[in-house]
Design a protein around this motif. Structure first.
Motif, mmCIF file in Angstrom:
data_model
loop_
_atom_site.group_PDB
_atom_site.id
_atom_site.type_symbol
_atom_site.label_atom_id
_atom_site.label_comp_id
_atom_site.label_asym_id
_atom_site.label_seq_id
_atom_site.Cartn_x
_atom_site.Cartn_y
_atom_site.Cartn_z
ATOM 1 N N SER A 127 109.460 -13.003 -27.016
ATOM 2 C CA SER A 127 109.123 -12.098 -28.127
ATOM 3 C C SER A 127 108.845 -12.842 -29.428
ATOM 4 N N GLN A 128 109.406 -14.090 -29.530
ATOM 5 C CA GLN A 128 109.235 -14.822 -30.789
ATOM 6 C C GLN A 128 107.909 -15.566 -30.869
ATOM 7 N N LEU A 129 107.141 -15.598 -29.786
ATOM 8 C CA LEU A 129 105.895 -16.362 -29.783
ATOM 9 C C LEU A 129 104.815 -15.657 -30.608
ATOM 10 N N ALA A 130 104.156 -16.431 -31.437
ATOM 11 C CA ALA A 130 103.055 -15.895 -32.247
ATOM 12 C C ALA A 130 101.754 -16.074 -31.470
ATOM 13 N N LEU A 131 101.274 -15.014 -30.848
ATOM 14 C CA LEU A 131 100.099 -15.100 -29.983
ATOM 15 C C LEU A 131 98.795 -14.788 -30.716
ATOM 16 N N ASN A 132 98.908 -14.359 -31.963
ATOM 17 C CA ASN A 132 97.692 -14.023 -32.717
ATOM 18 C C ASN A 132 96.775 -15.240 -32.833
ATOM 19 N N ASN A 133 95.490 -14.982 -32.740
ATOM 20 C CA ASN A 133 94.460 -16.023 -32.855
ATOM 21 C C ASN A 133 94.551 -17.075 -31.748
ATOM 22 N N THR A 134 95.112 -16.703 -30.618
ATOM 23 C CA THR A 134 95.127 -17.598 -29.454
ATOM 24 C C THR A 134 94.429 -16.891 -28.294
ATOM 25 N N VAL A 135 94.152 -17.660 -27.237
ATOM 26 C CA VAL A 135 93.501 -17.094 -26.060
ATOM 27 C C VAL A 135 94.467 -16.222 -25.253
ATOM 28 N N ILE A 136 95.787 -16.372 -25.546
ATOM 29 C CA ILE A 136 96.799 -15.568 -24.833
ATOM 30 C C ILE A 136 96.968 -14.220 -25.531
ATOM 31 N N ARG A 137 96.681 -13.160 -24.805
ATOM 32 C CA ARG A 137 96.835 -11.809 -25.385
ATOM 33 C C ARG A 137 98.264 -11.305 -25.266
ATOM 34 N N SER A 138 98.918 -11.612 -24.126
ATOM 35 C CA SER A 138 100.311 -11.186 -23.923
ATOM 36 C C SER A 138 100.924 -12.012 -22.808
ATOM 37 N N ILE A 139 102.255 -12.023 -22.758
ATOM 38 C CA ILE A 139 102.998 -12.719 -21.709
ATOM 39 C C ILE A 139 103.986 -11.741 -21.097
ATOM 40 N N ARG A 140 104.001 -11.692 -19.778
ATOM 41 C CA ARG A 140 104.977 -10.853 -19.081
ATOM 42 C C ARG A 140 105.570 -11.645 -17.928
ATOM 43 N N SER A 141 106.709 -11.181 -17.444
ATOM 44 C CA SER A 141 107.390 -11.908 -16.368
ATOM 45 C C SER A 141 108.109 -10.932 -15.450
ATOM 46 N N GLY A 142 108.473 -11.424 -14.270
ATOM 47 C CA GLY A 142 109.198 -10.608 -13.299
ATOM 48 C C GLY A 142 109.697 -11.463 -12.160
ATOM 49 N N HIS A 143 110.542 -10.880 -11.321
ATOM 50 C CA HIS A 143 111.088 -11.584 -10.166
ATOM 51 C C HIS A 143 110.242 -11.305 -8.931
ATOM 52 N N TYR A 144 110.189 -12.269 -8.029
ATOM 53 C CA TYR A 144 109.566 -12.049 -6.728
ATOM 54 C C TYR A 144 110.214 -12.983 -5.722
ATOM 55 N N GLY A 145 110.071 -12.654 -4.430
ATOM 56 C CA GLY A 145 110.707 -13.462 -3.396
ATOM 57 C C GLY A 145 112.212 -13.448 -3.560
ATOM 58 N N GLN A 146 112.879 -14.537 -3.215
ATOM 59 C CA GLN A 146 114.330 -14.653 -3.351
ATOM 60 C C GLN A 146 114.661 -15.602 -4.485
ATOM 61 N N GLY A 147 114.985 -15.051 -5.658
ATOM 62 C CA GLY A 147 115.391 -15.871 -6.783
ATOM 63 C C GLY A 147 114.277 -16.627 -7.465
ATOM 64 N N ASP A 148 113.017 -16.187 -7.299
ATOM 65 C CA ASP A 148 111.883 -16.839 -7.953
ATOM 66 C C ASP A 148 111.415 -16.001 -9.142
#
Length: 400
Positions: free
Chosen positions: A76-97
């Motif tokens: 949440s603290q990342l300043a993404l304005n004026n970068t190629v990254i519009r947003s960052i999201r994350s989640g779990h998958y598999g076993q512990g990944d």
């Protein structure tokens, strides 16, 4: 993650001090810098991590998969304005990944690498991104086929072991029905069903009426780098009234019931097996070798219990169950330290009703189908690393 791969990672790190408690790598923080020509994203980690990256288009995304890692910080603290990254999201998958998805406004050229602790900094995963020029975009191949070609998409290898055989008939029913014949038929039907399913390969310990020692059965599973081992039986019980199917896993301690103890003793006979002989630990310190073996066995038994529970649930709709939980005992044939292994009693040939059903082609096919359904459900939830099933799951999650 594939158990053999996990074991190799443990062995590879044996030169370092081994802590008493082993936990997943933590993704603690993320930092971002950008200049005229590139954007650098750094993830601060509690330790080294296995990772892979790939891109997707329509819309543009960069996917980072980290094996055996948990997210303890946030972005949440990342300043993404004026970068190629519009947003960052994350989640779990598999076993512990953990999967991290960067939503991009344009395609990027990526250079990713890890840095060890130095200059007061801990372990880091670094992603350097450059925005691709229109000419580079036009010249680049379509991203999807690259992902498809690069992913190994290997088959899940299942080793099916029809119990007994040859000079060992196994249990014999009141009318001369032989366990070795019944389980060979069920195992062959299961193998045939697995071969029809894309993403699976199957090996039979025996495909005819011959004897295979217990030690050899385990070695066959490890020789083929099996993702799982299933031993099929139709035993006799002390009580003729005992009936129904049951599933067993290895126990390093005592048996969970008198029946489980009886079954293990009956199957093992004099052909006992020490799991330590299956691991390449001869050159390791004895205490360290013991810790590595315990870690591997504990992880394998946990996976075996989960697998066994899923298979037992599938069999519940096909036949009566002798036990509604997975039982455990010291079965020698299940003592592979890095291959999830279960023993399935498809019924008791000593019981008149079970025996009558077990020798029919219709019931044998139904049992084989139930076993296949259980295995498939387990691997859908726990796809091995680099497998075709894992690739299918990755595609579904990336497109969600």
């Amino acid at each position: 993650m594939h158990r053999r791969h996990l074991l190799n990672l443990i062995l590879a790190s044996a030169a370092f001090a081994l802590p008493f408690g082993v936990s997943a790598t933590q993704i603690r923080n993320a930092r971002l810098w950008h200049s005229d020509d590139k954007l650098r994203l750094v993830f601060d980690l509690s330790g080294p991590v296995q990772f892979k990256t790939f891109t997707l288009s329509s819309p543009e995304r960069l996917i980072i998969d980290l094996s055996g890692a948990n997210l303890s910080g946030d972005f949440s603290q990342l300043a993404l304005n004026n970068t190629v990254i519009r947003s960052i999201r994350s989640g779990h998958y598999g076993q512990g990944d953990t999967r991290i998805v960067l939503d991009l406004s344009a395609p990027v050229q990526l250079n990713s690498f890890q840095l060890p602790p130095q200059d007061g900094q801990g372990h880091r995963l670094v992603l350097d991104m450059k925005t691709a020029t229109p000419m580079q975009i036009a010249a680049a191949p379509i991203p999807e086929p690259i992902i498809d070609k690069a992913h190994p998409k290997r088959d899940i290898i299942v080793v099916v072991d029809p119990g007994h055989g040859g000079k060992d008939p196994g249990a014999v029913g009141a009318k001369g029905e032989r366990e070795k014949d019944v389980v060979l038929s069920i195992a062959q039907l299961l193998a045939k069903r697995l071969k029809r399913e894309k993403g699976y390969d199957v090996k039979l310990v025996r495909n005819d009426d011959f004897f295979v020692p217990l030690r050899k059965r385990v070695e066959i599973a490890r020789k083929h780098n099996a993702d799982m081992f299933i031993s099929v039986h139709a035993d006799a019980a002390p009580r003729l009234t005992a009936s129904g199917a049951s599933v067993y896993c290895l126990s390093e301690g005592g048996a969970t019931s008198a029946t489980a103890r009886f079954m293990a003793q009956r199957e093992n006979g004099a052909d006992l097996l020490g799991a330590t002989s299956l691991l390449n630990l001869k050159d390791k310190d004895p205490m360290l070798a013991g810790v590595i073996l315990d870690m591997s066995m504990n992880a394998t038994i946990a996976a075996s219990l989960q697998l066994g529970s899923t298979v037992l649930g599938s069999l519940a709709g096909i036949t009566t169950l002798h036990q509604k939980r997975v039982e455990q005992a010291g079965f020698a044939v299940l003592k592979s330290p890095d291959v999830p292994s279960i023993l399935v009693e498809t019924g008791f040939i000593s019981n008149a009703r079970d025996s009558q059903r077990l020798v029919t082609a219709r019931h044998q096919q139904a049992v084989a189908d139930g076993l296949f359904e259980g295995l498939q459900r387990y691997f859908q939830k726990n796809p091995p690393l680099n497998s075709y099933v894992a690739w299918q799951q990755e595609q579904k999650k990336a497109q969600a």
